[in-house]
Design a protein around this motif. Structure first.
Motif, PDB file in Angstrom:
ATOM      1  N   ASP A  13     110.747 119.232  62.011  1.00 20.16           N
ATOM      2  CA  ASP A  13     112.099 118.601  62.292  1.00 20.16           C
ATOM      3  C   ASP A  13     111.840 117.250  61.578  1.00 20.16           C
ATOM      4  O   ASP A  13     112.950 116.701  60.947  1.00 20.16           O
ATOM      5  N   LEU A  40     124.259 119.192  57.787  1.00 25.28           N
ATOM      6  CA  LEU A  40     124.217 118.675  59.064  1.00 25.28           C
ATOM      7  C   LEU A  40     124.063 119.770  60.426  1.00 25.28           C
ATOM      8  O   LEU A  40     123.174 119.299  61.159  1.00 25.28           O
ATOM      9  N   SER A  96     113.609 121.655  68.610  1.00 28.12           N
ATOM     10  CA  SER A  96     112.430 120.809  68.990  1.00 28.12           C
ATOM     11  C   SER A  96     112.555 120.432  70.332  1.00 28.12           C
ATOM     12  O   SER A  96     111.570 120.590  71.033  1.00 28.12           O
ATOM     13  N   LEU A 105     114.291 115.040  58.862  1.00 26.52           N
ATOM     14  CA  LEU A 105     115.066 113.882  58.992  1.00 26.52           C
ATOM     15  C   LEU A 105     114.989 113.111  57.935  1.00 26.52           C
ATOM     16  O   LEU A 105     116.071 112.335  57.540  1.00 26.52           O
ATOM     17  N   ILE A 149     116.920 119.927  65.634  1.00 29.57           N
ATOM     18  CA  ILE A 149     116.710 118.831  66.648  1.00 29.57           C
ATOM     19  C   ILE A 149     116.764 119.688  67.931  1.00 29.57           C
ATOM     20  O   ILE A 149     115.920 119.490  68.751  1.00 29.57           O
ATOM     21  N   THR A 150     117.596 120.652  68.058  1.00 27.27           N
ATOM     22  CA  THR A 150     117.752 121.432  69.283  1.00 27.27           C
ATOM     23  C   THR A 150     116.476 122.330  69.536  1.00 27.27           C
ATOM     24  O   THR A 150     115.994 122.579  70.581  1.00 27.27           O
ATOM     25  N   THR A 173     120.460 120.257  60.545  1.00 26.89           N
ATOM     26  CA  THR A 173     119.773 119.191  61.135  1.00 26.89           C
ATOM     27  C   THR A 173     119.755 119.453  62.765  1.00 26.89           C
ATOM     28  O   THR A 173     118.901 119.063  63.444  1.00 26.89           O
ATOM     29  N   LEU A 174     120.981 119.573  63.357  1.00 25.79           N
ATOM     30  CA  LEU A 174     121.355 119.836  64.549  1.00 25.79           C
ATOM     31  C   LEU A 174     120.536 121.093  65.122  1.00 25.79           C
ATOM     32  O   LEU A 174     119.944 121.029  66.288  1.00 25.79           O
TER      33      LEU A 174
END
Lengths: 88, 194
Positions: free
Chosen positions: B178, B59, B69, B182, B66-67, B62-63
């Motif tokens: 990214d 997790l 990106s 996902l 995303i950040t 993933t965060l």
């Protein structure tokens, strides 16, 4: 349509919320029922779609690129969710 | 300053980078198919083995991606405004944040290997190392490209189409790192919990 910093930040927040939501859903384990497999993968697909269209700016691309990535995204989603759902 | 929407739009409408990204995405789709079909008939083994992975670390990673990106996308927006210093600042921020992904992944690999879960432990771990390892190579390539941009690109000429295209192209590649994660994250870490 030109992507703005504000659009990007709203998108980032939405992606963070969706990611945490999918994690919480799956952490609940078997209590939530097997529909959660489809829900988690639907969230993943929506996130991927948002990354493609907003961050990667696929919305500025031609219909052929949109179609090709749409096929890829749909294939991966149905493959993973379907095989988990029917073989677990 | 960059002006006019035509140049802005032209910056993403070049087919070579999209063809490369699409080919890479479909290559991973083939790998996903192999993993998911190999799971048929040994779903218990796969799901029990997957529970040895740390979904919370997944997790966090993933965060982070995303950040990273988001920060790269902000760099592209700044570059389009002709703000070279701003673009460089956002790229540096993206590199700083995204480096945590590599550190966590290396920690995760060392913890798993330390606990005895190696690529030859069982089929699940073979595919776990294969998928995440290939993704990690893409991550390293993306990080190298971002670092090369920050230290080699002339950000004072960010309004020039060729300079802007470098930033946009590396950005699109970084977003693909990214994008692939996902799908890898729920497939390996989350769905086995259900």
């Amino acid at each position: 349509m030109i992507t703005t910093a504000r659009t990007l930040t709203i998108t980032w927040i939405a992606l963070i919320v969706a990611t945490v939501a999918a994690f919480v859903l799956c952490e609940m384990g078997t209590d939530v029922g097997r529909w959660a497999i489809w829900a988690a993968m639907l969230i993943a697909a929506l996130k991927a779609g948002v990354v493609l269209h907003v961050f990667m700016e696929l919305h500025e691309g031609t219909i052929a690129w949109k179609l090709a990535f749409g096929v890829w995204l749909s294939f991966c989603t149905v493959l993973i969710a379907g095989l988990y759902y029917f073989t677990t | 300053m960059q002006s006019g929407t035509a140049a802005d739009r032209a910056s993403v409408n070049f087919p070579s980078i999209w063809a490369f990204i699409l080919a890479d995405c479909f290559s991973f789709a083939i790998l996903f198919t192999i993993v998911m079909t190999e799971r048929i008939g040994q779903s218990d083994l796969f799901d029990k083995a997957a529970r040895h992975l740390d979904a919370q670390l997944g997790l966090v990673n993933t965060l982070i991606l995303i950040t990273g990106s988001w920060l790269v996308a902000l760099a592209v927006v700044a570059a389009r405004r002709g703000d070279g210093a701003g673009a460089r600042k956002w790229l540096l921020a993206a590199i700083a944040v995204s480096s945590a992904f590599g550190a966590i992944k290396l920690y995760e690999y060392s913890a798993k290997i330390g606990a005895g879960f190696t690529p030859i432990t069982n089929d699940f771990f073979t595919y776990y190392y294969m998928l995440t390892g290939l993704h990690f190579l893409h991550y390293i390539g993306g990080m190298a490209a971002l670092i090369a941009l920050v230290f080699n690109l002339d950000f004072s000429k960010v309004s020039e189409t060729s300079v802007l295209r470098w930033i946009v192209s590396v950005g699109i590649f970084w977003h693909m790192v990214d994008l692939l994660w996902l799908f890898i994250y729920p497939m390996l870490y989350l769905l086995p919990l259900i």
